[in-house]
Design a protein around this motif. Structure first.
Motif, PDB file in Angstrom:
ATOM      1  N   THR A  70      10.891  54.932  59.430  1.00  0.00           N
ATOM      2  CA  THR A  70      10.660  54.429  58.079  1.00  0.00           C
ATOM      3  C   THR A  70      11.320  55.284  57.011  1.00  0.00           C
ATOM      4  N   PHE A  71      11.177  56.590  57.124  1.00  0.00           N
ATOM      5  CA  PHE A  71      11.635  57.459  56.058  1.00  0.00           C
ATOM      6  C   PHE A  71      13.154  57.555  55.978  1.00  0.00           C
ATOM      7  N   ASP A 119      14.603  50.617  60.648  1.00  0.00           N
ATOM      8  CA  ASP A 119      13.357  50.210  60.016  1.00  0.00           C
ATOM      9  C   ASP A 119      13.658  49.870  58.554  1.00  0.00           C
ATOM     10  N   TYR A 171      11.550  48.646  56.383  1.00  0.00           N
ATOM     11  CA  TYR A 171      10.273  48.536  55.657  1.00  0.00           C
ATOM     12  C   TYR A 171      10.413  48.836  54.168  1.00  0.00           C
ATOM     13  N   ARG A 172      11.203  49.853  53.842  1.00  0.00           N
ATOM     14  CA  ARG A 172      11.266  50.307  52.457  1.00  0.00           C
ATOM     15  C   ARG A 172      12.360  49.608  51.642  1.00  0.00           C
ATOM     16  N   LYS A 207      14.440  46.819  49.654  1.00  0.00           N
ATOM     17  CA  LYS A 207      14.011  45.729  48.785  1.00  0.00           C
ATOM     18  C   LYS A 207      14.959  44.535  48.784  1.00  0.00           C
ATOM     19  N   TYR A 248      10.872  50.302  43.606  1.00  0.00           N
ATOM     20  CA  TYR A 248      11.294  49.677  44.859  1.00  0.00           C
ATOM     21  C   TYR A 248      10.286  49.865  45.993  1.00  0.00           C
ATOM     22  N   GLY A 249       9.221  50.656  45.761  1.00  0.00           N
ATOM     23  CA  GLY A 249       8.233  50.908  46.802  1.00  0.00           C
ATOM     24  C   GLY A 249       8.694  51.915  47.841  1.00  0.00           C
ATOM     25  N   GLY A 250       9.706  52.707  47.538  1.00  0.00           N
ATOM     26  CA  GLY A 250      10.181  53.711  48.481  1.00  0.00           C
ATOM     27  C   GLY A 250      11.566  54.179  48.096  1.00  0.00           C
ATOM     28  N   ILE A 251      12.123  55.057  48.937  1.00  0.00           N
ATOM     29  CA  ILE A 251      13.434  55.605  48.623  1.00  0.00           C
ATOM     30  C   ILE A 251      14.536  54.685  49.133  1.00  0.00           C
ATOM     31  N   GLY A 253       7.029  63.507  54.046  1.00  0.00           N
ATOM     32  CA  GLY A 253       7.124  62.065  54.251  1.00  0.00           C
ATOM     33  C   GLY A 253       7.858  61.703  55.529  1.00  0.00           C
ATOM     34  N   GLY A 254       8.814  62.547  55.921  1.00  0.00           N
ATOM     35  CA  GLY A 254       9.612  62.224  57.098  1.00  0.00           C
ATOM     36  C   GLY A 254       9.331  63.113  58.296  1.00  0.00           C
ATOM     37  N   GLU A 262       4.141  59.917  55.762  1.00  0.00           N
ATOM     38  CA  GLU A 262       4.374  58.484  55.941  1.00  0.00           C
ATOM     39  C   GLU A 262       3.040  57.777  56.175  1.00  0.00           C
ATOM     40  N   LYS A 281       1.618  54.717  54.034  1.00  0.00           N
ATOM     41  CA  LYS A 281       1.307  53.404  54.624  1.00  0.00           C
ATOM     42  C   LYS A 281      -0.174  53.076  54.508  1.00  0.00           C
TER      43      LYS A 281
END
Lengths: 154, 341
Positions: free
Chosen positions: A62-63, A79, A81-82, A84, B39-42, B147-148, B174, B178
């Motif tokens: 994810t990251f 992944d 997930y992030r 857009k 954007y809800g994340g990087i 986070g990672g 993470e 989540k």
């Protein structure tokens, strides 16, 4: 195209499904995994990776968006997930990666318009029983789905 | 001696300057969190574009705040991995350009090692502990949680860092993000969960993945357990009062596992100290658990040095400059693991 629906009764079942699927994967194959948080997508990838005898740990990408595992066949574990929109997936060069390995994509929905067609697509969903998962498999390649049927729909 | 540290591995463009004693003279962070929150994340592409437009301004601001001139800088340290390739490239190329024009060495820093060495920075409240002064002589157990990553490592002789345990699925940070999403809380999830959890002392039972016989972690099952609780109770009329209890229980489970496993390793590896580092080390219950209950001295970077920043990279350059040899010829390594060069 075949479609089958199975019920996984545990994480081990989900992993076993991954192992069975791995028997039919070859370079160039693309696998889509759809499902909510905690549905077992990464667990399924772990099964595929073990089936292909990868010595590396599968972890959630994810990251960092993509992990690469060495195994009998190279595995790219993505992944989205992030992400857009589909433009952000272009950077991942999925087409190029499928030339020398198997590409497995979690959360493909958002970028489907720019992704190549999958060889196999799976939908995982939670059930009333916390440990159970309904898994629908769309098989677009000539994969021996009977074996999976035999194992899960006894 | 002044060391300039450059960090651009993920969503922060940051430049920090430390002096030869490890005092942080400046640490400018140009955060993209607002953009990514949208954007809800990087997002990689957005991140590297932002780095390019920020890095020079951030660097000049760091020099100005430290009240020093280019000619005072004697060493440049830059993150060359792990991270997003495009983002790392911006920092590394900028650092190499500076190095060539100033005629001073540039030192590649593993971002994860940077988190660890943030604990060596001197601040007003924070004096170095004895074990930190003896770095490179005795084993130090390091837990880097972000986070990672969720990495357990031993900092050994001559600054060598050996990874001994890591997460087998989701990283701790993470999991926070989540689970926050599952609970309908905002991004980033760490501070949100901490804040919501403070509303209650109650806990519901949630699993702990001990991964017995290994030094590894797993947080995926915990995430699923929270999901299942939400699924079960979401239509309950008291659901909103259950959210803090779930947040608190989740946080307690993460803290319990991180703490217990780290202490076990520290004792087994005969460590003279423990360093708790990375963005998740800003979580208050986690810090307090270590500071109040560890049988071994614990160093934790101050809050603003826990998340990604340039000063921690400068600190890694400073401490390692005397411990290790390094090559000027390096490139970005997006997949670098803890301890790898």
């Amino acid at each position: 195209m075949d479609k089958i629906e199975i019920t996984s009764k545990s994480e081990l079942d989900t992993k076993l499904l991954g192992k069975l699927v791995s028997n039919y994967l070859e370079v160039g194959d693309i696998v889509f995994l759809n499902g909510d948080l905690g549905a077992g997508k990464t667990k399924l990838v772990e099964g595929i990776s073990e089936g292909l005898e990868s010595p590396q740990t599968t972890k959630s990408p994810t990251f960092v968006l993509i992990h690469e595992y060495a195994s009998k066949i190279k595995i790219y574990h993505c992944d989205l997930y992030r992400i857009k929109n589909e433009h952000e997936a272009i950077d991942l060069n999925i087409d190029e990666k499928s030339e020398d390995g198997i590409v497995i994509i979690e959360w493909p929905e958002i970028a489907k318009s720019i992704l190549p067609s999958p060889s196999i697509e799976m939908y995982l969903s939670h059930c009333d029983n916390d440990n159970y998962r309904k898994i629908i498999i769309y098989n677009y390649k000539d994969m021996g789905i009977d074996e999976i049927n035999k194992e899960f729909n006894k | 001696m002044f060391v300039l540290g450059i960090e651009s591995s993920c969503d922060e463009t940051s430049v920090g300057i430390v002096d030869g004693d490890g005092n942080v003279l400046s640490n400018i962070i140009s955060s993209q969190v607002d953009i990514h929150s949208f954007y809800g994340g990087i997002v990689p592409e957005v991140a590297s574009r932002q780095h390019i437009s920020h890095i020079q301004k951030v660097c000049l601001a760091a020099l100005s705040e430290a009240s020093i001139d280019w000619s005072d800088i004697k060493l440049i340290a830059v993150t060359n991995g792990p991270g997003l390739a495009g983002s790392l490239l911006v920092g590394v190329n900028f650092a190499k350009g500076l190095s060539a024009s100033l005629g001073i060495p540039v030192f590649p820093v593993n971002h994860m090692d940077g988190h660890i060495y943030a604990a060596w920075a001197k601040t007003d409240q924070n004096k170095l502990l004895d074990f930190q002064s003896l770095v490179g002589e005795q084993n130090i157990t390091c837990l880097v949680v972000s986070g990672g990553h969720t990495d357990l490592a031993i900092l050994k002789k001559y600054g060598e860092i050996k990874l001994i345990g890591e997460t087998k699925d989701d990283a701790a940070g993470e999991a926070f993000d989540k689970v926050a999403r599952i609970l309908g809380l905002r991004y980033p999830g760490g501070p949100e969960i901490q804040k919501v959890a403070e509303k209650t002392n109650e806990v519901d039972s949630l699993p702990r993945a001990w991964m017995k016989g290994t030094d590894n972690f797993s947080f995926s099952g915990l995430k699923t357990a929270v999901y299942n609780k939400v699924k079960k109770y979401k239509n309950d009329k008291n659901f909103s009062s259950y959210i803090p209890i779930l947040a608190n229980s989740f946080q307690e489970s993460v803290v319990d596992v991180l703490f217990t496993k780290t202490i076990n390793v520290a004792l087994r590896e005969k460590s003279s100290g423990i360093v708790l580092a990375g963005g998740v080390a800003a979580n208050l219950p986690l810090r307090n658990q270590f500071l109040e209950h560890s049988p071994i001295p614990v160093a934790i970077p101050e809050f603003k040095l826990c998340t990604d920043n340039g000063a921690m990279i400068a600190m890694a350059g400073l401490v390692n400059y005397n411990l290790r040899t390094f090559s000027q010829d390096f490139d970005v390594k997006p997949n670098l693991r803890v301890g790898e060069l």
